[in-house]
Enzyme design. Structure first.
Site, PDB file in Angstrom:
ATOM      1  N   ASP A 134       0.854  -1.191   0.000  1.00 41.89           N
ATOM      2  CA  ASP A 134       0.000   0.000   0.000  1.00 41.89           C
ATOM      3  C   ASP A 134       0.888   1.239   0.000  1.00 41.89           C
ATOM      4  O   ASP A 134       2.056   1.175   0.412  1.00 41.89           O
ATOM      5  CB  ASP A 134      -0.854   0.033   1.281  1.00 41.89           C
ATOM      6  CG  ASP A 134      -2.047  -0.916   1.205  1.00 41.89           C
ATOM      7  OD1 ASP A 134      -2.409  -1.337   0.100  1.00 41.89           O
ATOM      8  OD2 ASP A 134      -2.605  -1.225   2.272  1.00 41.89           O
ATOM      9  N   ARG A 184      -0.894  -0.833  -8.746  1.00 40.11           N
ATOM     10  CA  ARG A 184      -2.268  -0.476  -8.380  1.00 40.11           C
ATOM     11  C   ARG A 184      -2.347   1.056  -8.390  1.00 40.11           C
ATOM     12  O   ARG A 184      -1.662   1.718  -7.605  1.00 40.11           O
ATOM     13  CB  ARG A 184      -2.556  -1.019  -6.985  1.00 40.11           C
ATOM     14  CG  ARG A 184      -3.875  -0.582  -6.378  1.00 40.11           C
ATOM     15  CD  ARG A 184      -4.058  -1.171  -4.978  1.00 40.11           C
ATOM     16  NE  ARG A 184      -4.118  -2.619  -5.014  1.00 40.11           N
ATOM     17  CZ  ARG A 184      -3.888  -3.416  -3.957  1.00 40.11           C
ATOM     18  NH1 ARG A 184      -3.569  -2.889  -2.789  1.00 40.11           N
ATOM     19  NH2 ARG A 184      -3.959  -4.719  -4.070  1.00 40.11           N
TER      20      ARG A 184
HETATM   21  P1  FDA Z   1     -13.922   9.171  -5.931  1.00 44.38           P
HETATM   22  O1  FDA Z   1     -13.497   9.473  -4.533  1.00 44.38           O
HETATM   23  O2  FDA Z   1     -14.120  10.317  -6.864  1.00 44.38           O
HETATM   24  O3  FDA Z   1     -15.224   8.292  -5.863  1.00 44.38           O
HETATM   25  C1  FDA Z   1     -15.954   7.905  -7.019  1.00 44.38           C
HETATM   26  C2  FDA Z   1     -17.267   7.307  -6.552  1.00 44.38           C
HETATM   27  O4  FDA Z   1     -17.009   6.111  -5.799  1.00 44.38           O
HETATM   28  C3  FDA Z   1     -18.050   8.194  -5.598  1.00 44.38           C
HETATM   29  O5  FDA Z   1     -18.875   9.106  -6.284  1.00 44.38           O
HETATM   30  C4  FDA Z   1     -18.834   7.165  -4.808  1.00 44.38           C
HETATM   31  O6  FDA Z   1     -19.934   6.692  -5.562  1.00 44.38           O
HETATM   32  C5  FDA Z   1     -17.854   6.032  -4.671  1.00 44.38           C
HETATM   33  N1  FDA Z   1     -17.041   6.153  -3.446  1.00 44.38           N
HETATM   34  C6  FDA Z   1     -15.733   6.463  -3.379  1.00 44.38           C
HETATM   35  N2  FDA Z   1     -15.299   6.438  -2.102  1.00 44.38           N
HETATM   36  C7  FDA Z   1     -16.376   6.128  -1.366  1.00 44.38           C
HETATM   37  C8  FDA Z   1     -16.581   5.946   0.028  1.00 44.38           C
HETATM   38  N3  FDA Z   1     -15.581   6.075   0.903  1.00 44.38           N
HETATM   39  N4  FDA Z   1     -17.825   5.613   0.448  1.00 44.38           N
HETATM   40  C9  FDA Z   1     -18.853   5.451  -0.424  1.00 44.38           C
HETATM   41  N5  FDA Z   1     -18.720   5.618  -1.756  1.00 44.38           N
HETATM   42  C10 FDA Z   1     -17.497   5.948  -2.221  1.00 44.38           C
HETATM   43  N6  FDA Z   1      -5.251   5.257  -1.294  1.00 44.38           N
HETATM   44  C11 FDA Z   1      -4.001   5.506  -0.881  1.00 44.38           C
HETATM   45  O7  FDA Z   1      -3.648   6.675  -0.650  1.00 44.38           O
HETATM   46  N7  FDA Z   1      -3.103   4.487  -0.720  1.00 44.38           N
HETATM   47  C12 FDA Z   1      -3.435   3.190  -1.001  1.00 44.38           C
HETATM   48  O8  FDA Z   1      -2.584   2.303  -0.843  1.00 44.38           O
HETATM   49  C13 FDA Z   1      -4.742   2.908  -1.454  1.00 44.38           C
HETATM   50  N8  FDA Z   1      -5.124   1.641  -1.762  1.00 44.38           N
HETATM   51  C14 FDA Z   1      -6.329   1.425  -2.384  1.00 44.38           C
HETATM   52  C15 FDA Z   1      -6.650   0.163  -2.858  1.00 44.38           C
HETATM   53  C16 FDA Z   1      -7.830  -0.030  -3.565  1.00 44.38           C
HETATM   54  C17 FDA Z   1      -8.135  -1.391  -4.110  1.00 44.38           C
HETATM   55  C18 FDA Z   1      -8.722   1.063  -3.777  1.00 44.38           C
HETATM   56  C19 FDA Z   1      -9.992   0.892  -4.549  1.00 44.38           C
HETATM   57  C20 FDA Z   1      -8.420   2.296  -3.258  1.00 44.38           C
HETATM   58  C21 FDA Z   1      -7.253   2.502  -2.551  1.00 44.38           C
HETATM   59  N9  FDA Z   1      -6.935   3.747  -2.012  1.00 44.38           N
HETATM   60  C22 FDA Z   1      -5.649   3.981  -1.577  1.00 44.38           C
HETATM   61  C23 FDA Z   1      -7.988   4.798  -1.881  1.00 44.38           C
HETATM   62  C24 FDA Z   1      -8.011   5.733  -3.063  1.00 44.38           C
HETATM   63  O9  FDA Z   1      -6.865   6.545  -3.078  1.00 44.38           O
HETATM   64  C25 FDA Z   1      -9.246   6.668  -3.010  1.00 44.38           C
HETATM   65  O10 FDA Z   1      -9.211   7.450  -1.859  1.00 44.38           O
HETATM   66  C26 FDA Z   1     -10.578   5.955  -3.054  1.00 44.38           C
HETATM   67  O11 FDA Z   1     -10.532   4.841  -3.899  1.00 44.38           O
HETATM   68  C27 FDA Z   1     -11.694   6.891  -3.575  1.00 44.38           C
HETATM   69  O12 FDA Z   1     -11.356   7.360  -4.848  1.00 44.38           O
HETATM   70  P2  FDA Z   1     -12.130   6.931  -6.201  1.00 44.38           P
HETATM   71  O13 FDA Z   1     -11.102   6.695  -7.244  1.00 44.38           O
HETATM   72  O14 FDA Z   1     -13.047   5.818  -5.942  1.00 44.38           O
HETATM   73  O15 FDA Z   1     -12.872   8.243  -6.659  1.00 44.38           O
END
Ligand code: FDA
Length: 308
Positions: A134, A184
């Site tokens: 991570d 990732r």
């Molecule tokens: P965005 O935040 O724009 O969300 C898009 C849509 O997804 C939202 O409109 C909503 O529908 C849904 N959504 C997103 N987050 C939600 C929540 N918390 N609750 C409910 N709905 C939600 N970060 C990091 O800094 N270090 C890491 O090692 C990791 N590792 C990691 C692994 C995996 C498999 C994932 C999917 C994510 C991470 N992250 C992470 C977290 C990542 O950086 C980020 O904060 C979240 O994935 C939210 O970003 P989105 O890309 O989903 O977009």
């Protein structure tokens, strides 16, 4: 901004003690966390795999301040990997680890974290699966990537997480987009200063697209970790443009977030891996999930008020 304010305030020990002591947080915690034990994590993995999904499992914990705690994290992963192997999930579940949980902030931290990560990688190899590191806040990006480089000499399938909000990430993607690597790509979940990270959501999204292009064009295995519908669509298009078949990259999402979309993509034949956290040290992880979405925060605050 609410998000960065919440992430900063959450660092206070007083707030942490208040939240973790409140018995009322259970419902909110359960939405995002598989349970307290490795057996809970394996049970959730069984359900996901049964539904055609893959898993990456995280034993919760970060910012270890005591060597015994770092050792306990290693023991927890060894136990988890044994259980995954026994349950026959070698091909469908891998593990995610945080170098700060493995002792990076201790005296001689980089060496301790590396040795601990090696122990987990060795156990993962015996279980016929892999490890992904991570990515935490920007102050340890370099150390994390240094540990990754060393691990990959002996365990080349070790994956890394890169965060599109950091200015440096395009370059890191270029460095890592080589044959055999697994990256990732996420947007980034920590409160980062303007000196190192884009603050504007559109700029972060554009950076994510640039990084996806680099990874899709390269020789490695891109892991698109996002729930964002626009980025998922662009990811599908880029995969097509670069001639990647559904199993030449994967989508990844967090446990409890957009499960219907996880199923939809899997139904189309794509590999979809769900990040499954478990353990009792859920505070930091939960705060990041609350900060991502104001409606989660409202739900959480309501649960504090109504169940008291
Ligand atoms: P965005 O935040 O724009 O969300 C898009 C849509 O997804 C939202 O409109 C909503 O529908 C849904 N959504 C997103 N987050 C939600 C929540 N918390 N609750 C409910 N709905 C939600 N970060 C990091 O800094 N270090 C890491 O090692 C990791 N590792 C990691 C692994 C995996 C498999 C994932 C999917 C994510 C991470 N992250 C992470 C977290 C990542 O950086 C980020 O904060 C979240 O994935 C939210 O970003 P989105 O890309 O989903 O977009």
């Amino acid at each position: 901004m609410l998000r960065s304010a919440l992430l900063r305030v959450s660092r206070s020990h007083k707030i942490k003690n208040l939240v973790t002591a409140a018995p009322v947080t259970g419902g909110v915690v359960e939405r995002f966390i598989a349970g307290e034990t490795s057996a809970n994590a394996v049970a959730v993995t069984r359900r996901l795999v049964g539904a055609g999904l893959l898993a990456t499992i995280d034993f919760l914990g970060e910012d270890t301040t005591d060597p015994a705690q770092a050792d306990a994290v290693v023991v927890a992963y060894l136990d988890l990997l044994t259980k995954l192997r026994e349950a026959g999930f070698s091909q469908s579940a891998e593990v995610s680890i945080k170098v700060s949980a493995l002792g990076l902030h201790l005296r001689d931290g980089p060496q301790i974290a590396l040795e601990n990560a090696e122990l987990i990688c060795r156990a993962a190899r015996m279980a016929d699966t892999a490890v992904t590191l991570d990515m935490e806040d920007h102050t340890i990006t370099d150390s994390t990537l240094e540990i990754l480089r060393t691990l990959r000499k002996e365990y080349p399938n070790t994956g890394a997480v890169l965060q599109a909000y950091l200015y440096r990430t395009e370059l890191d993607c270029r460095d890592l987009a080589e044959t055999g690597s697994r990256v990732r790509l996420c947007k980034g979940a920590y409160a980062e200063p303007e000196s190192v990270a884009f603050q504007d959501r559109r700029q972060i999204d554009k950076s994510y697209v640039r990084c996806m292009k680099i990874l899709m064009a390269g020789g490695g295995f891109p892991m698109l970790a996002t729930h964002d519908p626009t980025l998922i669509e662009i990811g599908l298009k880029l995969a097509n443009d670069y001639g990647r078949r559904p199993r030449d990259f994967e989508f990844q999402m967090l446990y409890g977030i957009r499960p219907t979309e996880q199923q939809r993509l899997a139904g189309l034949g794509h590999a979809v891996r769900v990040y499954v956290p478990y353990g009792t040290d859920w505070y930091g992880y939960l705060v990041r999930r609350l900060a991502e979405r104001p409606s989660n925060l409202k739900f959480f605050m309501r649960s504090l008020v109504t169940k008291r």
